[in-house]
Structure formats: C-alpha cells, structure tokens
Design a protein around this motif. Structure first.
Motif, PDB file in Angstrom:
ATOM      1  N   PRO A  70      32.641 123.976  22.463  1.00 36.04           N
ATOM      2  CA  PRO A  70      33.917 123.258  22.393  1.00 36.04           C
ATOM      3  C   PRO A  70      35.120 124.182  22.586  1.00 36.04           C
ATOM      4  O   PRO A  70      35.034 125.401  22.391  1.00 36.04           O
ATOM      5  CB  PRO A  70      33.900 122.657  20.985  1.00 36.04           C
ATOM      6  CG  PRO A  70      33.060 123.613  20.197  1.00 36.04           C
ATOM      7  CD  PRO A  70      32.007 124.110  21.138  1.00 36.04           C
ATOM      8  N   TRP A  71      36.238 123.588  22.980  1.00 37.56           N
ATOM      9  CA  TRP A  71      37.513 124.289  22.902  1.00 37.56           C
ATOM     10  C   TRP A  71      38.013 124.208  21.455  1.00 37.56           C
ATOM     11  O   TRP A  71      37.848 123.183  20.800  1.00 37.56           O
ATOM     12  CB  TRP A  71      38.566 123.606  23.785  1.00 37.56           C
ATOM     13  CG  TRP A  71      38.331 123.653  25.244  1.00 37.56           C
ATOM     14  CD1 TRP A  71      38.309 124.755  26.049  1.00 37.56           C
ATOM     15  CD2 TRP A  71      38.144 122.526  26.117  1.00 37.56           C
ATOM     16  NE1 TRP A  71      38.104 124.400  27.354  1.00 37.56           N
ATOM     17  CE2 TRP A  71      38.005 123.034  27.428  1.00 37.56           C
ATOM     18  CE3 TRP A  71      38.077 121.143  25.914  1.00 37.56           C
ATOM     19  CZ2 TRP A  71      37.809 122.206  28.529  1.00 37.56           C
ATOM     20  CZ3 TRP A  71      37.883 120.321  26.999  1.00 37.56           C
ATOM     21  CH2 TRP A  71      37.749 120.844  28.293  1.00 37.56           C
ATOM     22  N   ALA A 593      31.001 127.622  16.088  1.00 34.15           N
ATOM     23  CA  ALA A 593      30.728 126.267  16.555  1.00 34.15           C
ATOM     24  C   ALA A 593      31.984 125.490  16.909  1.00 34.15           C
ATOM     25  O   ALA A 593      31.914 124.507  17.650  1.00 34.15           O
ATOM     26  CB  ALA A 593      29.935 125.493  15.496  1.00 34.15           C
ATOM     27  N   ASP A 594      33.159 125.898  16.389  1.00 37.53           N
ATOM     28  CA  ASP A 594      34.394 125.209  16.728  1.00 37.53           C
ATOM     29  C   ASP A 594      35.085 125.811  17.942  1.00 37.53           C
ATOM     30  O   ASP A 594      36.214 125.433  18.277  1.00 37.53           O
ATOM     31  CB  ASP A 594      35.356 125.206  15.542  1.00 37.53           C
ATOM     32  CG  ASP A 594      35.672 126.612  15.037  1.00 37.53           C
ATOM     33  OD1 ASP A 594      35.184 127.589  15.658  1.00 37.53           O
ATOM     34  OD2 ASP A 594      36.395 126.737  14.033  1.00 37.53           O
ATOM     35  N   GLY A 595      34.413 126.757  18.618  1.00 39.14           N
ATOM     36  CA  GLY A 595      34.958 127.370  19.821  1.00 39.14           C
ATOM     37  C   GLY A 595      35.822 128.579  19.577  1.00 39.14           C
ATOM     38  O   GLY A 595      36.317 129.200  20.531  1.00 39.14           O
ATOM     39  N   ARG A 596      36.037 128.968  18.321  1.00 34.37           N
ATOM     40  CA  ARG A 596      36.881 130.111  18.017  1.00 34.37           C
ATOM     41  C   ARG A 596      36.068 131.400  18.121  1.00 34.37           C
ATOM     42  O   ARG A 596      34.955 131.483  17.603  1.00 34.37           O
ATOM     43  CB  ARG A 596      37.476 129.986  16.613  1.00 34.37           C
ATOM     44  CG  ARG A 596      38.300 128.727  16.413  1.00 34.37           C
ATOM     45  CD  ARG A 596      38.862 128.664  14.998  1.00 34.37           C
ATOM     46  NE  ARG A 596      39.497 127.378  14.746  1.00 34.37           N
ATOM     47  CZ  ARG A 596      40.725 127.061  15.122  1.00 34.37           C
ATOM     48  NH1 ARG A 596      41.454 127.961  15.784  1.00 34.37           N
ATOM     49  NH2 ARG A 596      41.222 125.873  14.857  1.00 34.37           N
ATOM     50  N   PRO A 597      36.614 132.415  18.762  1.00 37.94           N
ATOM     51  CA  PRO A 597      35.909 133.704  18.834  1.00 37.94           C
ATOM     52  C   PRO A 597      35.974 134.432  17.490  1.00 37.94           C
ATOM     53  O   PRO A 597      36.891 134.214  16.687  1.00 37.94           O
ATOM     54  CB  PRO A 597      36.682 134.462  19.923  1.00 37.94           C
ATOM     55  CG  PRO A 597      38.050 133.863  19.884  1.00 37.94           C
ATOM     56  CD  PRO A 597      37.890 132.432  19.494  1.00 37.94           C
ATOM     57  N   ALA A 622      33.241 125.716   7.471  1.00 37.90           N
ATOM     58  CA  ALA A 622      34.592 126.041   7.928  1.00 37.90           C
ATOM     59  C   ALA A 622      34.689 126.010   9.445  1.00 37.90           C
ATOM     60  O   ALA A 622      35.714 125.592   9.998  1.00 37.90           O
ATOM     61  CB  ALA A 622      34.997 127.416   7.399  1.00 37.90           C
ATOM     62  N   HIS A 623      33.620 126.428  10.131  1.00 34.35           N
ATOM     63  CA  HIS A 623      33.635 126.479  11.592  1.00 34.35           C
ATOM     64  C   HIS A 623      32.990 125.257  12.240  1.00 34.35           C
ATOM     65  O   HIS A 623      33.069 125.104  13.461  1.00 34.35           O
ATOM     66  CB  HIS A 623      32.909 127.743  12.078  1.00 34.35           C
ATOM     67  CG  HIS A 623      33.659 129.000  11.823  1.00 34.35           C
ATOM     68  ND1 HIS A 623      34.838 129.300  12.459  1.00 34.35           N
ATOM     69  CD2 HIS A 623      33.401 130.035  10.985  1.00 34.35           C
ATOM     70  CE1 HIS A 623      35.282 130.472  12.040  1.00 34.35           C
ATOM     71  NE2 HIS A 623      34.427 130.941  11.138  1.00 34.35           N
ATOM     72  N   ASP A 624      32.361 124.398  11.459  1.00 32.49           N
ATOM     73  CA  ASP A 624      31.685 123.235  12.032  1.00 32.49           C
ATOM     74  C   ASP A 624      31.861 122.027  11.112  1.00 32.49           C
ATOM     75  O   ASP A 624      30.904 121.553  10.487  1.00 32.49           O
ATOM     76  CB  ASP A 624      30.190 123.536  12.230  1.00 32.49           C
ATOM     77  CG  ASP A 624      29.538 122.604  13.241  1.00 32.49           C
ATOM     78  OD1 ASP A 624      30.190 121.633  13.657  1.00 32.49           O
ATOM     79  OD2 ASP A 624      28.369 122.846  13.611  1.00 32.49           O
ATOM     80  N   PRO A 625      33.082 121.493  11.026  1.00 39.86           N
ATOM     81  CA  PRO A 625      33.325 120.348  10.135  1.00 39.86           C
ATOM     82  C   PRO A 625      32.599 119.080  10.564  1.00 39.86           C
ATOM     83  O   PRO A 625      32.474 118.145   9.779  1.00 39.86           O
ATOM     84  CB  PRO A 625      34.846 120.172  10.191  1.00 39.86           C
ATOM     85  CG  PRO A 625      35.260 120.823  11.469  1.00 39.86           C
ATOM     86  CD  PRO A 625      34.307 121.961  11.686  1.00 39.86           C
ATOM     87  N   GLY A 626      32.114 119.024  11.811  1.00 36.62           N
ATOM     88  CA  GLY A 626      31.420 117.836  12.274  1.00 36.62           C
ATOM     89  C   GLY A 626      29.924 117.866  12.070  1.00 36.62           C
ATOM     90  O   GLY A 626      29.229 116.898  12.410  1.00 36.62           O
ATOM     91  N   ALA A 627      29.389 118.955  11.511  1.00 37.22           N
ATOM     92  CA  ALA A 627      27.944 119.046  11.286  1.00 37.22           C
ATOM     93  C   ALA A 627      27.568 118.389   9.966  1.00 37.22           C
ATOM     94  O   ALA A 627      28.382 118.283   9.050  1.00 37.22           O
ATOM     95  CB  ALA A 627      27.494 120.499  11.290  1.00 37.22           C
TER      96      ALA A 627
END
Length: 804
Positions: A70-71, A593-597, A622-627
C-alpha cells in the motif's frame, strides 16, 4: 454412404457409445464455458472508475496472484489530489479496504464514504456518515441502530443513509477520517472521468503524474486489480474443472475405444464379407471411422448444446460452494462449446482408430469360419500400449511424493489413468487365466457351469476383456478417490494434533472474520496464566513480501518475548535467516504493512517460528490497523469461563482440539465435495459402459445359448452360466482395479507425509468401495441376464443357425 447405412442399422449397438459421448461432451462443454468465463474482472466497486491506479507490485512467490504494497495515507492523498487537478478528471479517490461488518449481517468490508463515487451507486435515503458512530450502505435502514464489527471491537452505530447496490459488492461506508484510522494504507486510486473525455488520453495524463510510484490501468487492463481472494477462488475452481475435464475425457475415450473394439470383434464375419467382395483395408478403416464420425458428430453436438445450456447452473453451483468468485457470469459460449464438440468427435475417432486398424487386417477367409475364436487376441500395438502405459504409471507415481500439495490429486489421477490403460490393454493376457483359477474350486460342486464359464473365457478373450474393463475403471477410481480423501483427512488430523497450540483457543464467533482488539484485551485481563494473540501481517524486504505475525508480548518461556521489547525489534525464522545471511543484531531495512519505510533489528532467530517474521503485537497493530487477530491461545481458564468473558465482542472459546477441527472443516468440505463429484462422474460413465458392453455381448450369443439348450441345458441353467460369468468378471475387475490404484495411493501417502510432516499410511474406506462393487455387480447381472432371457425366447432350433 456405407458408414451412414451401417451406423443407422446398428444404432442399438452404438447407443451406449453415443450416450457416453453425449455425457462426456456435455461435461467438457460445461467446464470449458465456466473456465473461459472465469476470467479476471475489475472489482464491481470500481464500475464508474474508467481509470484505476494501483500501488507498486511486490513479489510474493505465489504464481498468478500479484500483491500490491500500500501507499501510506499521506502519499495516497497527495497522488489523488494531483490526479483531481488533471483535465478531464471529475474526481479521484484513494480507496481503502478494512474489516467492517454488521453483526449478523452479510460478509462485507468497509470503505471510505468518498469511494462511493467510484461505484456509480447513489445515496437513496438519509445522509453521509460523519463520525465514528455512523455508517451507510446498501440494504440498511436509515436510522436503525446496529452493532458494527471492526478490528478495534464491536460497538453500536446508527445508519445515517441507505445506498443503492449489493451489500456483498459495495460493503459498508464510514466517514473518511474514520476509515483512514481503520485501514492499512491504500492500494487503489480510482479516477472518474468527465463525460466525453477519452479514457486513453486521461490514462496517459495519469501515468505522467503517477510515474514510478504506481501502475495505471484502463479498459480491460482494470481486471489486473482483481482481489486476491477472487484470484485464489478462481484458481481453486480451475483445478477442480481441469481434473473433472481430464477424467471425463479419459473415461469417454476409454468407453468408446472399449465399445468399438468389441463391436469390431462381433463384426468379424461381416467385415470379412466386405473384404471378400472387394473392399480394401483402407475402405474398411474409412467405413468404421465414418461410423465413428457420424456417431461422434451427432452425439457431441447434442452433448455440447446441453453442456452449454447447463454451464450457468454449474457456474452458479461453484459460486455457492466457494469455487468461483461472486459475480461469475457465462461471458463466452460459442467457442468453448465448439471446441468441446470438436473434442467429442476427436474422442470418437481416437476410440475407433485402433479397432479400425485391426479390422482392416481381417482376411476374406474369415467369412467362412463357423467359430468366432480369436486367433490373436493380443496385437503388437496392444502389447506396446500396455507396457508403455504401465511404465508411464510408474513414472507418475514416482513424481507424486515430491510434488506440491496442489498437484497431488492431478498426478495421482494421471498415474491411475496410465495403470488403467495398461491393465485394460493387457487384459486378454491375464483375464482367461484368472477366470480359470477362480473356476477351479467350483468344479466339484458346479462342474458343468464352471467348465463352461472357463472355456467361454478362452474362446472369447476380447469379449471377456471388454466387459471387465469398465469394472476395472470404476473400482480403480473409487479406491483412488476415496482413499486419497481418507488419507488427507488423516494427515490433517495428525498435523493438527502435532500443532496443538494451547488448551483453550479464543476464536471468532457468529461468522465474524477475526477476533477484535477489545476481545484480546478481555482475555488478557481475565486472570489467565498465559495468553498469546496472533495477528497476521506482512513486511516487504528487498521487493519481496514476507508473511509476518504480531504476537502478544506475554509469550512466557520463548526467546522472542524479551527480544521484542524495543519498538523496532523483530524475530525471524531460522530458514529465512539462513537464506538472507541474517543473525541476531542485524539491522534490516523494510517496508511495513501500511507502506511506511523503516528499519528493524533482529532480536532472535527462531527454529519453530510460526511465520518468517515475528514482531510485537503492538508494533504489528500500529502498522497494520486493518489486520485481524486470528486467535488467542490461552491457559489457566476453562473454555466456558472465557466464552462468557468475550461473548459481547463476537468471540467464542473452545478447546484447542475443537478449534483445529473447525479450522480444517472448510478444506475438508471442499475436498469431500470434490471426491463426491469425481466419483459420481466415474460411476455414471462406467455404469453406462458396463451395461452397454454386457447387453451387446449377451444379445449376440443367441447361437451359443441355443446350442446349450439343445444339449440338454434348461433356461435356468443357461442363466446360471451367464450370472456366474458376470460375477467372475466383476470380481476380476475389482481385484485388478484395486491393485491398479495402489501406486497412486502410495505416491499420495508419501507426498502428504512430506507436506504435513507426519506419517501417513494407506487408508481406504472399504465400505464405500464395496458399495461401488455391489453397484457394478447389480448392473452387470441386470445387463447380462435380461438380454440373455430375451435371446432365448422362441425355439432353440430357430436360433442355432444364427450367425450374428
């Protein structure tokens, strides 16, 4: 003209072949239409977006199923704003997808309200949602208060508006800012163009803005954004249809070849008369091939038309059982149906080819023979095909243990097909000997009957082999299909037992897709001695997407616990560490997972890691709120106590064994459904072949029956000979069929043992197999005794000169 005349004259003889071709071609046409129509389609939610922009593709290792990282939210909004400024663009929306479902409602997903513009649907009543406690969507009643499931928990919400469309397609809409907090970035930006704008021109302008940060899809190319779930569902359906078509094609060829071979044997004198009046071998071959072409064209056309008409029902059934994605429609019919009809004609020609070559070698002097004894039941070609097929079966069986789980069934089927062809080709070698061996114990009590059966098998080798072959096919596939299913169940059960995670497992209830964060917190605070929540997620390393799992920090006794304390700490599997050359302390650049490096430090290398990458549950969330958390493994409380604790959050608690059984239930359902369809297909074909062959062979023995009756045998005694012969042929076909299935079962057992890491022994549900054998025996007795009784009507003297 001669082919048309003889085909019309012998229509009763060829009826079974024609019905087999109708059934086979119908199945091929139906499967071909479903496969041809099951092409990738752009999600219907983007029906109004003529141009779609996807986020960068990452490598997953799965063939044919692309994945897009994702972006980040900020980047997606920046790109969408730049696209909205282009000439000819009405709007551009960064779509987001996340779990959102009304408790007790259909299986839906959530999207931001702004993405409604991409679907072409409209607000029917009410207003757009404006806060975290409001939703809108199709099939909802404005003003109603409902319980909404999301990753954070279950909470009451009010329906602010009703939207047109299908709930399963368009899902539930939340306010844009609420959706941004619940989704793990954005993977698609939909572009709606102005009326009169040219999609290709707009797509070119969009490409300039997007550059290398994404891919642009317009027109038919939008189908590349089919969801991963739909892609996987289509793949499962394609495997089912390929195996279905393979078995249908093989059994069709087998039935046609067996029938025509027997027909040629019965027509030896007729063909010899053609030769005596000047027919050349080539003309004899063309006559038989012409008959096959006539029968094949008529039967295949009827089957193709019927299959095309029934294809929508097959496709709808596959959608209902989860083997085709929602929205499947028969999009192309003519070409798949024409191909199936052509294949049916080809099957008929292939089935008669070998028989026509043998018929062409019949000499004119055969017309003068009173005896129908075959001088050479085994031709050179038959020997070659039989030996080569057995060798091919050994090769396929040897490949099965090292094959992937997805190809086990196909390789096992191919191995069995090869062994069946080999066993059927070599049947004239061993069947008479087996008949004689089985008759030997009966000679003391049923001397004349046993002796007659033995001698008739010697003089009618091809007839006996032809009537045994369908039983052989039926029993072989019955043993293989039921045995493979039974072994897969054993392997799954053994694997589940070995992977037993905890005494109590908290899992989703009420058909919900996962466990909410609120339920995880309730378990954690309920006084359990140990709780481990697992949150599947992903990370991207060097352009490759890796499966990851966020685990609860309270993992007592595991080295990953203290090593995951820093926010950027991860643990990796020993396999991944060896592949990448990583060790404890290595700093790894990655994309979350949220596209952030980001950068992560390896805190531990685990031999028994549940996923290639392990990170803390807090970091994963924190990096994947949709999981969604798949399960919480707990100890120290009973399932009943925990079930009461988490019931309000749509979760249930059960024992670890019950949880593992439930997890395997869906896969077992599809596998058993597959086996029922395959077994039903084989039984349908072979029952027709058994009946057809026995009816032909028995009806043509009027003269034999007349001789027996003139020799002093009564009608009941002749029927007893026919019945004993039918029983023996079924018994021989059963034994050879069971043996032919063994190599396929051995290969499957070895492959399953390798895939699941457990010992798998050959297991066959013999009750089911014996039921199939009983069915074959009943068909054989009816199909032999009924025509035998009809053949003995009238005076025996009238039939003793019958040379047909």
């Amino acid at each position: 003209m001669l082919s048309l005349t003889t085909a019309a004259h012998r229509w009763r003889t060829l009826l079974g072949t024609a019905l087999s071709l109708v059934l086979g071609t119908g199945l091929l046409a139906a499967t071909a239409v479903v496969i041809a129509s099951a092409t990738a389609q752009a999600p219907q939610r983007y029906a109004a977006a003529q141009v779609l922009v996807s986020s960068p593709t990452v490598y997953t290792g799965r063939i044919g199923i692309p994945e897009h990282r994702p972006w980040p939210t900020e980047e997606a909004e920046r790109l969408a704003a730049g696209l909205r400024a282009l000439s000819g663009v009405r709007t551009a929306v960064a779509d987001r997808t996340f779990p959102a479902r009304v408790v007790g409602g259909p299986e839906t997903e959530g999207h931001p309200w702004s993405s409604l513009a991409l679907s072409g649907e409209r607000l029917l009543d009410g207003s757009a949602p404006t806060g975290p406690d409001e939703i809108a969507g199709p099939g909802l009643r404005t003003g109603a208060v409902m319980n909404l499931f999301t990753t954070t928990g279950i909470r009451p919400v009010r329906v602010s508006g009703t939207v047109s469309g299908d709930p399963l397609v368009h899902g539930i809409y939340l306010a844009d800012d609420v959706a941004a907090d619940l989704a793990s970035g954005s993977r698609v930006i939909g572009v709606v163009i102005d009326d009169g704008a040219e999609p290709a021109t707009v797509a070119a302008a969009v490409s300039e803005v997007v550059g290398s940060t994404g891919a642009v899809h317009a027109g038919a190319g939008r189908a590349r954004l089919e969801t991963e779930e739909d892609s996987r569902t289509r793949w499962v359906g394609a495997q089912f249809l390929i195996v279905l078509g393979t078995i249908a094609g093989f059994v069709s060829v087998f039935v046609v070849a067996t029938t025509f071979a027997f027909v040629v044997t019965q027509r030896r004198r007729e063909i010899a008369l053609y030769r005596a009046v000047g027919a050349t071998p080539g003309q004899v071959r063309r006559m038989l091939l012409g008959e096959a072409a006539v029968v094949g064209l008529l039967a295949s056309t009827a089957g193709g038309v019927a299959g095309a008409a029934l294809a929508p029902l097959l496709g709808e059934w596959m959608v209902n059982v989860g083997m085709q994605p929602l929205g499947w429609q028969p999009r192309t019919v003519f070409l798949p149906t024409a191909a199936a009809i052509a294949a049916g004609v080809l099957v008929a020609l292939l089935g008669v080819w070998s028989a026509s070559r043998r018929a062409a070698r019949i000499r004119p002097v055969e017309a003068l023979r009173e005896s129908s004894v075959e001088r050479r039941p085994m031709s050179r070609t038959r020997w070659l095909v039989g030996v080569a097929s057995l060798a091919g079966g050994v090769a396929f069986a040897a490949l099965t243990p090292v094959a992937a789980a997805s190809t086990l069934a196909l390789l096992a089927v191919l191995a069995v097909i090869a062994f069946v062809v080999g066993a059927a080709s070599l049947a004239p070698v061993y069947v008479p000997a087996l008949v004689g061996l089985l008759c030997r114990p009966w000679r003391r009590h049923r001397g004349p009957t046993a002796e007659l059966v033995r001698e008739q098998s010697v003089v009618g080798v091809r007839r006996v082999a032809s009537t045994t072959a369908p039983v052989l096919v039926t029993v072989t596939f019955a043993v293989l299909i039921t045995g493979v299913i039974e072994m897969m169940d054993d392997a799954l059960a053994a694997g589940d037992a070995a992977a037993q995670p905890a005494p109590v497992v908290v899992s989703p209830a009420q058909g919900l897709p996962g466990v909410t964060d609120a339920a995880v917190a309730l378990v954690r605070d309920s006084g359990v001695s140990r709780s481990v929540a697992v949150l599947p997620t992903t990370v991207v390393v060097d352009g490759r997407q890796l499966n990851a799992a966020g685990v609860d920090d309270r993992v007592a006794g595991r080295p990953s616990g203290p090593s995951l304390d820093p926010p950027d700490a991860i643990a990796v599997s020993a396999t991944l560490a060896a592949e990448r050359g990583w060790r404890t302390g290595t700093v790894v650049p990655l994309i979350w997972a949220d596209g952030r490096p980001g950068r992560a430090t390896i805190g531990a290398v685990l031999v028994d890691a549940p996923a290639p990458v392990i990170l803390s549950l807090a970091n994963a969330r924190a990096h994947d709120p949709g999981a969604l958390v798949t399960a919480v493994y707990a100890d120290g409380r009973t399932p009943e106590d925990l079930a009461a604790t988490v019931a309000d959050q749509g979760a249930a608690a059960t024992t670890g064994v019950a949880y593992q059984n439930a997890e395997a239930a869906e896969e077992e359902r599809l596998v058993r459904l597959f086996s029922v369809v395959m077994l039903g297909l084989v039984l349908g074909f072979t029952a027709l072949a058994i009946a057809n062959t026995l009816v032909m062979s028995t009806a043509e023995r009027r003269r034999d029956f007349a001789v027996l009756r003139l020799s002093g045998a009564g009608v009941s005694q002749v029927l007893r000979v026919v019945a004993v012969e039918a029983v023996l042929l079924v018994l021989i076909g059963t034994v050879i069929g069971a043996v032919a299935a063994v190599p396929g079962l051995l290969g499957t057992a070895a492959g399953l043992a390798d895939d699941f890491g457990v010992d798998v022994s050959i297991t066959v549900p013999w009750r089911t197999v014996l039921g199939v054998v009983a069915g074959c025996l009943a068909i054989s007795l009816v199909a032999s005794l009924a025509p035998a009784l009809a053949a003995m009507r009238g005076s025996a003297v009238d039939h003793v000169g019958d040379r047909r």
